[in-house]
Scaffold this active site. Structure first.
Site, mmCIF file in Angstrom:
data_model
loop_
_atom_site.group_PDB
_atom_site.id
_atom_site.type_symbol
_atom_site.label_atom_id
_atom_site.label_comp_id
_atom_site.label_asym_id
_atom_site.label_seq_id
_atom_site.Cartn_x
_atom_site.Cartn_y
_atom_site.Cartn_z
ATOM 1 N N GLU A 79 -3.008 -0.374 -8.714
ATOM 2 C CA GLU A 79 -3.822 0.763 -8.287
ATOM 3 C C GLU A 79 -3.012 2.046 -8.374
ATOM 4 O O GLU A 79 -1.881 2.107 -7.897
ATOM 5 C CB GLU A 79 -4.309 0.577 -6.840
ATOM 6 C CG GLU A 79 -4.972 1.847 -6.301
ATOM 7 C CD GLU A 79 -5.820 1.622 -5.059
ATOM 8 O OE1 GLU A 79 -6.518 0.591 -4.990
ATOM 9 O OE2 GLU A 79 -5.780 2.481 -4.168
ATOM 10 N N ASP A 111 0.827 -1.204 0.000
ATOM 11 C CA ASP A 111 0.000 0.000 0.000
ATOM 12 C C ASP A 111 0.864 1.257 0.000
ATOM 13 O O ASP A 111 1.858 1.330 0.717
ATOM 14 C CB ASP A 111 -0.895 -0.040 1.254
ATOM 15 C CG ASP A 111 -2.066 0.915 1.146
ATOM 16 O OD1 ASP A 111 -2.260 1.497 0.062
ATOM 17 O OD2 ASP A 111 -2.789 1.067 2.141
#
Ligand code: ZN
Length: 490
Positions: free
Chosen positions: A269, A164
């Protein structure tokens, strides 16, 4: 005790332990594997010829050679080979996915209990480098905790692992080498925050539009569905270019070098959310269009939405405006074939219905800090004395923590924990200021040491959480369930 074990041929009188029934698995027709609690600690027990592949203590039981294997990293690696459902897979391409950061490595059970009631796919391993630094954990720890939780729970639908908010190529390469199945590329360092304050003349001076860009964007209207059209004037196009050009090039380069040859195993992402100002819908369109133009295959984009998504508390801002903009953002995402990713999604109860409705049942929502808050609420519930100590320490460290996180907490508002009755302590977690205080000081609570070099609280806290595992799982299931219920209620 030890009922419903699928005919597991284990002699418990020779080896007293408590088996997690859902963890009992046959091993390729040649032996068995399961997790059992022995003297308060969880162990992997493997019976049969595969036992030698694990590290641990060998013993004989019921005619099998067996091993008592600690839940360490070497053993997790073998486990992922023997039982592929304990290895992560790309889940962002499923309609609904949900990120469940677990800063402590103990939330998996509660997370899975919450998820099985819904069809969303969990991203169980999800941590940013900032969180890892602050908790002194590694990407390997995070992945292993997820694998063990999945095996213990018998969860087989598949889960994701998200590196992340990665900012550097070497971080991307590293987590991919560990088998992570999602990269969240944080492009914030390449996004300009000064363009909004520039005049039209300044913008025109800094950005000369090429013929290619004029042809691609000006004098036309881009229909993204739901009767929504996106248009650009010279000034708005220039601003898009100035703000996002470098970020787009960065994302395209990372995709090309590190991800393009493994898109079947990895979801990509693009995160443009950590900026000073919200992403306007047309800016979102521009970024996506340019990425697609460069051949980037995107699973999710995380824009910065209007209003504030502060950690661990509800949405701050105009819910109506959010709803109007969410409608356009969601249409843009659908138009390009990816999903919206909602960052800092913990506790945003007032906007979940809007997200669920506008995204038409296709979304990715990330949470992390909220599971930590639930863990601390369990401390307040189970050990008021310890909780008061931790709370006071958090107050002392609050200023230092604001270096890492932006919050609006006013610590002058907080009730004095010494004047509260024990039974009122868990209710503190209904106060936003307390939530933010505990939310952002986790690194200090978990890693601060005394003069002798011993952790102030870390060891005590883990002992408590270990003793109260069922309570923590129950509280997490309730709390994460509240998120999902609203997102699903279209
Ligand atoms: Zn983010």
């Amino acid at each position: 005790m030890n009922n419903n074990l699928n005919g597991l041929p284990f002699n418990f009188s020779k080896y007293p332990c408590r088996v997690y029934p859902a963890s009992v698995n046959k091993l390729n027709g040649d032996g068995w594997a399961f997790i059992a609690e022995k003297n308060g600690e969880d162990m992997l027990i493997v019976m049969g010829s595969k036992a030698v592949e694990y590290q641990g203590k060998h013993f004989q039981n019921a005619g099998f050679s067996c091993i008592e294997a600690p839940l360490n990293s070497a053993n997790a690696q073998i486990l992922r080979q023997h039982f592929t459902f304990t290895a992560p897979v790309p889940v962002l391409r499923k309609d609904r996915s949900f990120g469940l950061g677990d800063r402590l490595g103990i939330a998996g059970e509660g997370h899975l209990q919450a998820m099985v009631e819904y069809d969303a796919y969990p991203v169980l391993a999800q941590q940013s480098s900032r969180e890892l630094n602050l908790t002194q954990r590694s990407y390997v720890d995070v992945l292993d905790a997820a694998s063990w939780a999945v095996f213990r729970h018998g969860y087989r639908r598949g889960f994701g692992a998200d590196g992340d908010h990665l900012k550097k190529p070497e971080e991307v390469e590293y987590v991919l080498s560990l088998g992570f199945t999602m990269i969240t590329l944080d492009c914030s360092e390449y996004i300009r925050n000064d363009v909004d304050d520039m005049s039209m003349e300044q913008v025109a001076k800094e950005c000369v539009l090429t013929d290619e860009m004029r042809q691609r964007y000006l004098g036309q209207s881009f229909n993204v569905g739901d009767e929504i059209a996106i248009t650009f004037c010279e000034d708005s196009l220039r601003r898009c270019i100035l703000i996002y050009k470098k970020a787009i090039e960065f994302a395209a380069e990372i995709f090309k070098v590190h991800i393009s040859d493994k898109t079947d195993q990895v979801d990509f992402e693009v995160s443009i959310d950590e900026t000073a100002t919200p992403t306007l819908p047309k800016q979102h369109y521009f970024v996506a269009n340019e990425l697609v133009h460069r051949g980037v295959k995107i699973a999710t984009v995380a824009p910065r939405f209007c209003g504030e998504f502060q950690k661990g508390v509800d949405y701050i801002g105009d819910v109506k405006q959010f709803d109007a903009e969410m409608k356009v953002h969601a249409a843009i995402a659908r138009h390009f074939g990816y999903k919206l990713s909602i960052h800092s999604g913990s506790d945003k109860f007032s906007v979940f219905p809007s997200i669920g409705k506008n995204a038409k049942g296709r979304f990715h929502v990330k949470t992390a800090g909220t599971s930590w808050l639930v863990a601390m609420q369990v401390v307040a519930e189970a050990d008021p004395v310890l909780y008061r100590q931790v709370h006071k320490h958090a107050l002392e460290r609050f200023r230092d923590a604001t270096k890492y996180y932006r919050v609006t907490t006013d610590i002058a508002n907080l009730p004095d924990v010494d004047t509260l009755e024990d039974k009122s302590l868990p209710e503190l977690f209904m106060l936003n200021d307390v939530r933010q205080l505990i939310h952002i000081t986790y690194g200090f609570i978990l890693t601060d040491k005394d003069d002798k070099g011993n952790f102030l609280f870390r060891d005590q806290l883990y002992v408590l959480w270990n003793k109260n595992r069922e309570l923590y799982a129950q509280r997490l299931k309730e709390h994460i369930g509240r998120h999902l219920k609203l997102l699903y209620n279209q």
